[in-house]
Structures are given as C-alpha cells and as structure tokens.
Design an enzyme around this catalytic site. Structure first.
Site, PDB file in Angstrom:
ATOM      1  N   ARG A  33       0.862  -1.188   0.000  1.00 59.32           N
ATOM      2  CA  ARG A  33       0.000   0.000   0.000  1.00 59.32           C
ATOM      3  C   ARG A  33       0.894   1.232   0.000  1.00 59.32           C
ATOM      4  NH1 ARG A  33      -3.724   0.341   5.019  1.00 59.32           N
ATOM      5  NH2 ARG A  33      -1.647   0.556   5.849  1.00 59.32           N
ATOM      6  N   ASP A  82      -4.123  -1.411  -1.618  1.00 61.24           N
ATOM      7  CA  ASP A  82      -4.425  -1.989  -0.316  1.00 61.24           C
ATOM      8  C   ASP A  82      -4.932  -3.412  -0.545  1.00 61.24           C
ATOM      9  OD1 ASP A  82      -5.640  -0.679   2.597  1.00 61.24           O
ATOM     10  OD2 ASP A  82      -6.172  -2.712   1.973  1.00 61.24           O
ATOM     11  N   ASP A 112       8.810 -23.446   4.671  1.00 59.03           N
ATOM     12  CA  ASP A 112       9.464 -23.613   5.975  1.00 59.03           C
ATOM     13  C   ASP A 112      10.933 -23.440   5.649  1.00 59.03           C
ATOM     14  OD1 ASP A 112      10.957 -24.708   8.091  1.00 59.03           O
ATOM     15  OD2 ASP A 112       9.201 -25.821   8.762  1.00 59.03           O
ATOM     16  N   HIS A 113      11.482 -22.269   5.961  1.00 60.55           N
ATOM     17  CA  HIS A 113      12.806 -21.967   5.411  1.00 60.55           C
ATOM     18  C   HIS A 113      13.886 -22.921   5.931  1.00 60.55           C
ATOM     19  CE1 HIS A 113      13.505 -19.675   9.135  1.00 60.55           C
ATOM     20  NE2 HIS A 113      14.786 -19.680   8.827  1.00 60.55           N
ATOM     21  N   LYS A 173      17.674 -24.809   4.126  1.00 62.95           N
ATOM     22  CA  LYS A 173      19.047 -24.630   4.611  1.00 62.95           C
ATOM     23  C   LYS A 173      19.929 -25.732   4.050  1.00 62.95           C
ATOM     24  CE  LYS A 173      17.913 -22.314   8.958  1.00 62.95           C
ATOM     25  NZ  LYS A 173      18.601 -21.035   8.927  1.00 62.95           N
ATOM     26  N   ASP A 217       5.942 -20.944  16.805  1.00 63.16           N
ATOM     27  CA  ASP A 217       6.929 -20.268  15.956  1.00 63.16           C
ATOM     28  C   ASP A 217       7.987 -21.246  15.434  1.00 63.16           C
ATOM     29  OD1 ASP A 217       8.120 -18.037  14.735  1.00 63.16           O
ATOM     30  OD2 ASP A 217       9.498 -17.756  16.401  1.00 63.16           O
ATOM     31  N   HIS A 220       9.674 -25.833  12.117  1.00 61.63           N
ATOM     32  CA  HIS A 220      11.097 -26.131  11.895  1.00 61.63           C
ATOM     33  C   HIS A 220      11.529 -27.420  12.618  1.00 61.63           C
ATOM     34  CE1 HIS A 220      10.932 -22.239  10.217  1.00 61.63           C
ATOM     35  NE2 HIS A 220      11.315 -21.524  11.248  1.00 61.63           N
ATOM     36  N   LYS A 234      14.334 -18.218  22.668  1.00 58.82           N
ATOM     37  CA  LYS A 234      14.947 -16.924  22.349  1.00 58.82           C
ATOM     38  C   LYS A 234      15.774 -16.507  23.563  1.00 58.82           C
ATOM     39  CE  LYS A 234      12.088 -15.550  18.694  1.00 58.82           C
ATOM     40  NZ  LYS A 234      12.868 -15.594  17.455  1.00 58.82           N
TER      41      LYS A 234
HETATM   42  C1  BG6 Z   1      11.569 -17.938  11.957  1.00 60.36           C
HETATM   43  C2  BG6 Z   1      10.965 -17.550  13.271  1.00 60.36           C
HETATM   44  O1  BG6 Z   1      10.767 -18.879  11.312  1.00 60.36           O
HETATM   45  O2  BG6 Z   1      12.851 -18.498  12.183  1.00 60.36           O
HETATM   46  C3  BG6 Z   1      11.864 -16.576  14.013  1.00 60.36           C
HETATM   47  O3  BG6 Z   1       9.710 -16.964  13.057  1.00 60.36           O
HETATM   48  C4  BG6 Z   1      13.251 -17.129  14.139  1.00 60.36           C
HETATM   49  O4  BG6 Z   1      11.343 -16.298  15.303  1.00 60.36           O
HETATM   50  C5  BG6 Z   1      13.768 -17.603  12.788  1.00 60.36           C
HETATM   51  O5  BG6 Z   1      14.083 -16.105  14.641  1.00 60.36           O
HETATM   52  C6  BG6 Z   1      15.072 -18.332  12.945  1.00 60.36           C
HETATM   53  O6  BG6 Z   1      15.590 -18.580  11.682  1.00 60.36           O
HETATM   54  P1  BG6 Z   1      17.131 -18.860  11.482  1.00 60.36           P
HETATM   55  O7  BG6 Z   1      17.259 -19.160  10.031  1.00 60.36           O
HETATM   56  O8  BG6 Z   1      17.859 -17.639  11.935  1.00 60.36           O
HETATM   57  O9  BG6 Z   1      17.447 -20.047  12.365  1.00 60.36           O
END
Ligand code: BG6
Length: 509
Positions: free
Chosen positions: A56, A99, A196-197, A201, A254, A259, A359
């Site tokens: 937006r 928007d 899911d990143h 990796k 989270d 993960h 964290k």
């Molecule tokens: C994300 C979470 O999916 O992964 C974050 O939402 C977290 O809270 C992050 O900090 C961690 O990713 P990485 O790649 O730094 O381990």
C-alpha cells in the site's frame, strides 16, 4: 531441491511473474529480494522474469527500484547496485500499489501482468508470494479469485499459477485445516508452496545426503544403536520488533510446529524409494504421523514452557520478554519450550527425541545430535571421566558441519581415555564464502515447480495433531505453568530436570 548435473548448474528457470504481496515488509527486504537478485546474478532466472511488488504505497516502478536498491545495499552486498547485474535486474522490477482489501487493485494487477510481457506465459505463470500477516491470507486468496488470477486462469497442465504461503500455517489444527481448505478451493495442491525456510538450509538438505548418500550410517540408524536424539534450536536474539506477532504465537507455534517437526522428520524418516517431492514428503509425513499421542499427564512432566526475564549479558542489560515493545506486561507467551517425543515406529521404538528451542539463550546454535548407546561392557571403567558414548552432531548453524565424538587413548605410557572429535566443516571442505541463503534455494524450487522442500498439507495436519494435546493441556494453568529463565542462559532448570529424570543431560553447546 533442484537436482542438477554440474553442467546444468546454471540452467534457467521458465519465465514467470513473481508477485510479492507485502513487498515493503522485513522478509521481502531482507530475504526475498536479495535472494531473487542473487539468482539473477547467477543466471538462474529467465530473462523475461517479472518481479512485481505489491504494497500500500504510492510508488511507481522507478521509486520501487530505488527502494529495492536500498534494501540490497543494506541487507545484501554493499555496492551491489553499482554493477551491470543490478542494471539488468532492475528492469525486471515493477510495482503495483494497492491496499490488500481493494478489489480494484487486484484487477489492475491482472491488467498489469497481462501488459508485462508479449509472452503470455508470464501472465499465466504467476507466483503469488504471501509475505503478509497470516490473518489476511484468506482475503488475499478471495480477491485473487475475484480478479480471475487463480484456478480460472490456470494453465492446462494445472501447474500454474502458484502460491507461496509463509508461516505460521494456522495457529491450531482447526485454523490450519480451514486455511488449507481455503487454499485448495482456488489452487491445486501441487501449486501450493507452504514455506518452511529450515528445509531450504544447506545443512538440512545435507541431512538427506548424509543419511542416504552413504552406506555406513544406515546400519546404526535405529533403536539398536541409538540411545536418544537431541534437537536444539537456540537463538541469542529476543523478539526484536516482532512483539505483536510473537505474542500470538510463542515458541511452540513459531519453531516447534514447523522447523523442529521438519528436523525430527528428516532425521527419523525411512529411505524414500525415489528422490522426488512425492516420495521424500511421504516419508517425512509418516514420521510425524507416528509421533506417540501425548497425554495430559505427560505434558506436565515432559514439556516445559518458559519466558525470558531481564538479565545482564556480556556486561549489557537485556530486557525481559514482558518489557519488549508490543508485549503485554503480564504476557504468558512462552519464549522457550523443551519436550520429549517418541516416534512409534519399528525403527525408533523406545528412542526418545528431546527438543528445546528458545529466544535469548546463551548462544545461537541449531543442532541435531544422535547419542549412541554405551558399549555393552564397560571395559575401560574408571579410565575415563565420563562414560563413553559416541555422539554424532549435525550442526545446522552456525559453523555448519558434522562431528563425531569418539573415545581415544590419551598418549602416554599409562592407559587413559579422552573423548575426541572427528570433524567435517563446510567452510574447510568447500572453501570460504557463505552458504547460499535458504530462500534462494526455495524460491528457485517454486519457479522450477519442485515441492520437495515444502510442507504438504498433511504435514501441517500431522504436526498440529501431535501438538494439540500440549496446547490443550497448557490451557490449564497447573499443567502449562509458565517458568522463567534469565536472558543469556540455557533456559529454566526444569528443562535440565526433564533430562535428568531420564538419566540424561543436554549436550553442552
Ligand atoms: C523464523 C521464526 O521462522 O525463524 C523466528 O519466526 C526465528 O522467530 C527464525 O528467529 C530463525 O531462523 P534462522 O534461520 O535464523 O534459524
């Protein structure tokens, strides 16, 4: 995962329009745009690729290009926008300002995509990346539908257009299923990429190669040799500027639901019969479906939830979670979770999987460690400080690599033992330079249409089913009692006690 022979390494993707909703946000600026730029520099994107940012804002293409340049300078490589690559890349960048609630905006987007290329494939071959708050996912899909940008506009082979959905995927089983239903009403399953990143990796992908590209580990990868498995996802950072979002999630939603579940699945899965999206994902999902249902009574004993409190770390005062911006002063959201799972399969019966994530812990490390059984007879009893136990540690980040602890004779005329490490380090074996960002691999996979590193709907379902008893029990304050830990430490004592009760301890990291 794009599998390529070395000579095909730079094969180009098909042309597409990559539309990023929420392009002004943090994720787009830090990860998505730098990854797309890097893919462009490496020659992996088609020349006709069009990257369309949606936000937006009252930008035109020129202003958007300036903003992308600023993001690349800040989050990618300083000076990278002074290059010929940037000059060619910037021509792929376009902006559509509207928007997310504005129906007309989506019609204009449709129009824009049609104009963008003479090659009609670009218009049809669209990727819609939802880098927006999860509560608006369904609305965006509704509007895409209304504007004719979804199924009604699909290619004949049903593989386009594609949608990429960021996490969190729902906040419980019910909301995850309803989001799924909504997506499936407009997109075919193979066009939905639930990101899911962690799966992108390098080191997580290597877990598959390590397990299934070698023969020597398979014969010890089971309950006969393994005592237990530990998975740690530890961060030193707090919630930063994400207090508002994090309040709705906590560590379980989270990190654990996505993960860590993917890590458990990758470590414990059976060898797939083929290396493709269907077979690999089938095997992963079977693991999560095999997680033993947790009873309420077990939640109290086997799960710990805690929140960080203020402390002095490395001489600097660090705020507690409740003092963070946009966090309620009496918040009960957990920033740490530890727990124990059992994978009820023939292979893993009786082998506990311990997990912890948090964290503001003492160091930043993500690691999976396989703790092997003690030798059946203690031949060297009394010669070693600690009972001999081989540990195979797979370091996901940082210092990516794998190490095996073995007992060895300390040099000298007397018999004494020490634990030593056999190490494989990515940096040493494959030279300097940083590993590619997970998003680079994942975005390319979306464009290639390879879903292997994405969560299928049944994966989310299985993960939520496994965690529902924990979430339910935590509704009861006595079962879900919140513990506390000072920032910069390894979490609450209760997490150590969880291990101690089983005669084990967390690995010192
Ligand atoms: C994300 C979470 O999916 O992964 C974050 O939402 C977290 O809270 C992050 O900090 C961690 O990713 P990485 O790649 O730094 O381990």
């Amino acid at each position: 995962m794009t599998v390529t022979a070395p000579e095909q390494e730079t094969r180009q993707a098909t042309p597409c329009a990559f539309v990023i909703f929420g392009v002004a946000g943090d994720l787009a600026r830090r990860k998505l745009l730098p990854s797309l730029y890097e893919l462009w520099v490496e020659g992996r994107l088609h020349e006709e690729t069009a990257i369309v940012g949606v936000a937006r804002r009252d930008y035109d293409d020129a202003k958007f290009r300036q903003e992308v340049a600023a993001a690349l300078e800040e989050f990618h490589v300083p000076g990278c926008t002074q290059t010929a690559e940037w000059r060619s890349f910037q021509r792929t960048l376009h902006f559509a300002g509207f928007d997310l609630e504005d129906t007309d905006g989506y019609r204009r987007l449709y129009q824009r995509l049609s104009e963008l290329s003479d090659d009609t494939r670009v218009e049809r071959q669209a990727v819609f990346y939802l880098s927006v708050p999860p509560e608006v996912f369904p609305d965006v899909v509704d509007h895409l539908d209304e504007a004719g940008l979804t199924r009604r506009h699909a290619t004949k082979d049903g593989t386009w257009p594609r949608i990429v959905v960021e996490k969190p995927f729902g906040r419980d089983l019910v909301s995850s299923r309803s989001l799924n239903d909504r997506l499936l009403a407009s997109f075919d399953e193979e066009c939905i990429y639930r990101i899911d990143h962690y799966l992108g990796k390098e080191t997580v992908q290597n877990l598959l190669v390590f397990r299934f590209g070698n023969t020597i580990f398979e014969s010890i990868w089971h309950r006969g040799s393994v005592d237990h498995v530990q998975i740690t996802v530890a961060e030193t950072l707090g919630v930063e500027n994400r207090g508002r979002t994090y309040e709705q999630m906590g560590a379980l939603r989270d990190i654990l639901q996505n993960h860590i579940m993917q890590l458990i699945a990758t470590v414990a899965m059976e060898p797939p019969s083929a290396f493709d999206g269907r077979h690999v994902r089938n095997e992963r999902i079977k693991v999560i479906e095999a997680l033993r249902p947790i009873t309420e009574a077990e939640v109290a004993g086997d799960f710990v939830r805690a929140q960080y409190i203020e402390n002095v770390v490395d001489g600097e005062p660090v705020k507690g979670y409740r003092q963070e911006e946009n966090v309620a002063p009496n918040s009960a959201t957990e920033t740490f979770v530890a727990g124990k799972f059992h994978v009820d399969t023939w292979r893993w019966s009786g082998v506990p999987f311990y997990i912890r994530t948090g964290k503001r812990l003492a160091s930043r490390v993500t690691e999976v460690s396989i703790h092997f059984n003690e030798p059946p007879m203690q031949l060297f009893r009394g010669l070693d400080d600690t009972p001999p136990r081989n540990v195979l540690a797979m370091r996901i980040q940082p210092d990516e690599g794998i190490s095996l602890s073995i007992d060895a004779k300390r040099p000298g005329v007397t018999m004494a033992l020490d634990s030593v490490q056999m190490d494989f380090s990515y940096a040493e074996s494959f030279g300097g330079g940083s590993l590619a960002d997970a998003y680079e691999a994942l975005l390319l996979d979306v464009i290639h249409g390879d879903p292997m590193l994405f969560a299928r709907s049944d994966m989310h379902d299985a993960a939520w089913v496994a965690l529902t008893p924990v979430l339910d029990a935590w509704q009861d304050p006595t079962l879900g009692m919140l513990d506390y830990y000072p920032a910069g430490t390894w979490g609450p004592r209760a997490a150590d006690e969880l291990m101690k009760r089983d005669g084990r301890a967390w690995r010192a990291l």
